[in-house]
Design a protein around this motif. Structure first.
Motif, PDB file in Angstrom:
ATOM      1  N   ALA A  83       0.842  -1.193   0.000  1.00  6.50           N
ATOM      2  CA  ALA A  83       0.000   0.000   0.000  1.00  6.50           C
ATOM      3  C   ALA A  83       0.877   1.242   0.000  1.00  6.50           C
ATOM      4  CB  ALA A  83      -0.902   0.009   1.230  1.00  6.50           C
ATOM      5  N   CYS A  84       0.504   2.249  -0.758  1.00  6.59           N
ATOM      6  CA  CYS A  84       1.242   3.509  -0.819  1.00  6.59           C
ATOM      7  C   CYS A  84       0.965   4.306   0.450  1.00  6.59           C
ATOM      8  CB  CYS A  84       0.804   4.302  -2.047  1.00  6.59           C
ATOM      9  SG  CYS A  84       1.525   5.954  -2.103  1.00  6.59           S
ATOM     10  N   ILE A  85       2.028   4.796   1.082  1.00  6.72           N
ATOM     11  CA  ILE A  85       1.830   5.537   2.337  1.00  6.72           C
ATOM     12  C   ILE A  85       1.299   6.944   2.079  1.00  6.72           C
ATOM     13  CG2 ILE A  85       3.651   4.222   3.522  1.00  6.72           C
ATOM     14  CD1 ILE A  85       5.313   6.926   3.437  1.00  6.72           C
ATOM     15  N   ASP A  86       1.343   7.395   0.795  1.00  8.30           N
ATOM     16  CA  ASP A  86       0.857   8.746   0.496  1.00  8.30           C
ATOM     17  C   ASP A  86      -0.566   8.740  -0.065  1.00  8.30           C
ATOM     18  OD1 ASP A  86       3.168  10.003   1.397  1.00  8.30           O
ATOM     19  OD2 ASP A  86       4.180   9.705  -0.517  1.00  8.30           O
ATOM     20  N   CYS A  87      -0.795   7.985  -1.168  1.00  7.73           N
ATOM     21  CA  CYS A  87      -2.131   8.035  -1.794  1.00  7.73           C
ATOM     22  C   CYS A  87      -2.978   6.816  -1.429  1.00  7.73           C
ATOM     23  CB  CYS A  87      -2.009   8.175  -3.309  1.00  7.73           C
ATOM     24  SG  CYS A  87      -1.561   6.651  -4.174  1.00  7.73           S
ATOM     25  N   HIS A  88      -2.397   5.872  -0.733  1.00  6.69           N
ATOM     26  CA  HIS A  88      -3.107   4.693  -0.218  1.00  6.69           C
ATOM     27  C   HIS A  88      -3.569   3.708  -1.294  1.00  6.69           C
ATOM     28  CE1 HIS A  88      -2.764   6.736   3.574  1.00  6.69           C
ATOM     29  NE2 HIS A  88      -3.432   7.768   3.108  1.00  6.69           N
ATOM     30  N   GLU A 135       8.160   1.641  -5.445  1.00  6.22           N
ATOM     31  CA  GLU A 135       7.434   2.900  -5.290  1.00  6.22           C
ATOM     32  C   GLU A 135       6.031   2.752  -5.856  1.00  6.22           C
ATOM     33  OE1 GLU A 135       9.588   5.854  -7.455  1.00  6.22           O
ATOM     34  OE2 GLU A 135      11.215   5.935  -5.990  1.00  6.22           O
ATOM     35  N   CYS A 136       5.167   3.661  -5.440  1.00  3.63           N
ATOM     36  CA  CYS A 136       3.801   3.699  -5.966  1.00  3.63           C
ATOM     37  C   CYS A 136       3.833   4.215  -7.409  1.00  3.63           C
ATOM     38  CB  CYS A 136       2.961   4.628  -5.103  1.00  3.63           C
ATOM     39  SG  CYS A 136       1.330   4.967  -5.759  1.00  3.63           S
ATOM     40  N   PRO A 137       3.343   3.440  -8.382  1.00  4.22           N
ATOM     41  CA  PRO A 137       3.366   3.920  -9.765  1.00  4.22           C
ATOM     42  C   PRO A 137       2.449   5.130  -9.976  1.00  4.22           C
ATOM     43  CG  PRO A 137       2.434   1.695  -9.637  1.00  4.22           C
ATOM     44  CD  PRO A 137       2.816   2.086  -8.240  1.00  4.22           C
ATOM     45  N   ALA A 138       1.476   5.311  -9.102  1.00  5.31           N
ATOM     46  CA  ALA A 138       0.547   6.437  -9.264  1.00  5.31           C
ATOM     47  C   ALA A 138       1.163   7.757  -8.801  1.00  5.31           C
ATOM     48  CB  ALA A 138      -0.742   6.159  -8.486  1.00  5.31           C
ATOM     49  N   CYS A 139       1.827   7.741  -7.633  1.00  5.42           N
ATOM     50  CA  CYS A 139       2.298   9.025  -7.090  1.00  5.42           C
ATOM     51  C   CYS A 139       3.776   9.026  -6.700  1.00  5.42           C
ATOM     52  CB  CYS A 139       1.444   9.422  -5.879  1.00  5.42           C
ATOM     53  SG  CYS A 139       1.875   8.552  -4.355  1.00  5.42           S
ATOM     54  N   GLY A 140       4.455   7.885  -6.834  1.00  7.13           N
ATOM     55  CA  GLY A 140       5.883   7.831  -6.478  1.00  7.13           C
ATOM     56  C   GLY A 140       6.129   7.644  -5.000  1.00  7.13           C
ATOM     57  N   GLY A 141       5.084   7.479  -4.203  1.00  2.00           N
ATOM     58  CA  GLY A 141       5.232   7.331  -2.741  1.00  2.00           C
ATOM     59  C   GLY A 141       5.865   6.003  -2.357  1.00  2.00           C
ATOM     60  N   LEU A 142       6.346   5.961  -1.139  1.00  2.00           N
ATOM     61  CA  LEU A 142       6.900   4.710  -0.614  1.00  2.00           C
ATOM     62  C   LEU A 142       5.774   3.724  -0.327  1.00  2.00           C
ATOM     63  CD1 LEU A 142       9.560   6.127   1.883  1.00  2.00           C
ATOM     64  CD2 LEU A 142       9.987   5.036  -0.337  1.00  2.00           C
TER      65      LEU A 142
HETATM   66 ZN   LIG Z   1       0.728   6.582  -4.165  1.00  2.00          ZN
END
Ligand SMILES: [Zn+2]
Length: 409
Positions: free
Chosen positions: A12-17, A27-34
């Motif tokens: 799960a992305c810690i930024d956009c979930h 990394e999250c392909p949607a927002c680059g978040g961890l």
């Molecule tokens: Zn994300």
């Protein structure tokens, strides 16, 4: 005994979930978040600690992301002592002081927890080589676990790493490279190279599978305190891996109903590499620092990057606290711990204790609470001039005189 199944369900992305299946993704392909790992919380709630089985790190296999037991590499890590330190507690005036002493791990440091899951991850995803940029401890740990799993390891070691760390790395790795400059100088280039999948990412910046091994610190502390953890946990922060993983572990335990409350987290840094402490105190975002040498070699990261941001977020959400210690204070704490409790920890390992000593002196923490300090490394990898080697020749009379005089002091 039947091997315990992993309850890992997704990333799960810690930024956009946004959530993703359990592939090798950094990394999250949607927002680059961890990314962080998520588990079947309903099963954890229903089954309780009966999910845990066996000894060592893989006792916690249910809450680790390695599905196939054949991939669960081990050198006997985990099962480190939680040492009650009544004499040091009395000297510092605190109600109770516990040390989670990670120096008894196979390579002498907490890194063995994350190396076990990192190298297991490399096996799980079919990579043949690992790599890490290290100040010394991570290098020898990743090298040892890679050798244990039959994988190659390409270890980049800091040129000022202590001689015992250098020897250890050179002995265990298949490919040893010494780099000049500080960690921050190399890690940016190396992180970009990770994308080419030439090796499995065993760095501290992004890999959720590697990071996850350190979460077992929280599970072990919870078990060792009969699921009534201390009020406060003091954890060191370089890029934040140990801190974040421990905080996540306690949050998971709380969500599953295994513990009634989450301990307050204190982030401890070396004063010479204190970007997180500065940002937290100023109420600002993280500003990378140009840093030089600190005796707490493993804490020498001036730019903690996105995990530094994550650490700050956890500190602010959890009403945490920060502190830093100068090199002289760290070395003083090292000697004090050795003499008072017989625990010989390295400067990197003892920095969190030095920070707690300072926070107690300035009354920033409540001495009536119970504290657990994560001491991350053995002192046996410390490089320092030995005590004087000038020996004494004895006869029977002079020996007797010395013994009686010394013990009469
Ligand atoms: Zn994300």
């Amino acid at each position: 005994m039947t091997a315990v199944a992993s309850l890992a369900e997704r990333l799960a992305c810690i930024d956009c979930h946004a959530t993703y299946p359990l592939t090798y993704r950094l990394e999250c392909p949607a927002c680059g978040g961890l990314l962080e790992l998520r588990y079947a919380a309903d099963v954890m709630r229903r089954e309780g600690p009966a999910l845990l089985s066996g000894t060592g790190l893989w006792r916690y296999a249910a809450v680790l992301p390695i599905a196939d037991p054949a991939h669960r590499v081990t050198l006997g890590e985990g099962q480190t002592p939680l040492l009650d330190c009544p004499r040091l507690a009395a000297a510092l005036g605190v109600r109770r002081l516990l040390l989670k002493f990670e120096g008894t791990n196979p390579t002498g440091t907490v890194k063995d927890r994350s190396s076990a899951t990192a190298v297991a991850g490399a096996l799980q995803f079919g990579l043949r080589a690992t790599s890490v940029v290290s100040s010394g401890n991570a290098g020898s740990s990743i090298a040892a676990y890679s050798a244990r799993a039959g994988l190659r390891s390409l270890i980049f070691a800091y040129e000022r790493a202590s001689a015992p760390k250098m020897l250890h790395m050179a002995a265990t790795t298949s490919d040893f490279v010494i780099y000049r400059g500080v960690y921050d100088d190399l890690i940016g280039h190396w992180d970009r190279l990770v994308e080419r999948r030439l090796f499995f990412d065993c760095g501290a910046s992004r890999n959720a599978y590697k990071h996850e091994g350190k979460k077992t610190l929280a599970y072990a502390i919870a078990e060792q305190t009969a699921f009534d953890p201390p009020d406060v946990i003091v954890a060191p922060v370089a890029v934040g891996e140990t801190f974040i993983a421990t905080a996540r572990g306690f949050a998971e335990l709380h969500e599953a109903g295994w513990i009634a409350r989450v301990p307050r987290m204190i982030a401890a840094q070396a004063a010479r590499a204190n970007a997180v402490v500065r940002a937290f105190r100023a109420g600002t975002s993280l500003e990378p620092l140009r840093i030089g040498y600190t005796v707490a070699e493993g804490l020498a990261a001036g730019d903690p990057g996105r995990k530094g941001d994550w650490t700050l977020r956890l500190l602010r959400e959890g009403k945490g606290l920060v502190g830093d210690a100068e090199d002289e204070e760290i070395l003083a704490a090292q000697g004090r711990l050795a003499r008072t409790e017989g625990i010989w920890a390295g400067p990197t390992g003892v920095a969190a204790l030095a920070v707690l000593i300072k926070l107690l002196a300035t009354r920033e923490v409540d001495a009536a609470q119970t504290f657990c300090v994560i001491v991350t490394e053995t002192g046996l990898k410390t490089e320092a001039p030995p005590p004087s080697r000038a020996g004494i020749a004895f006869d029977a009379a002079s020996l007797e005189r010395l013994v009686t005089e010394r013990l009469a002091r």
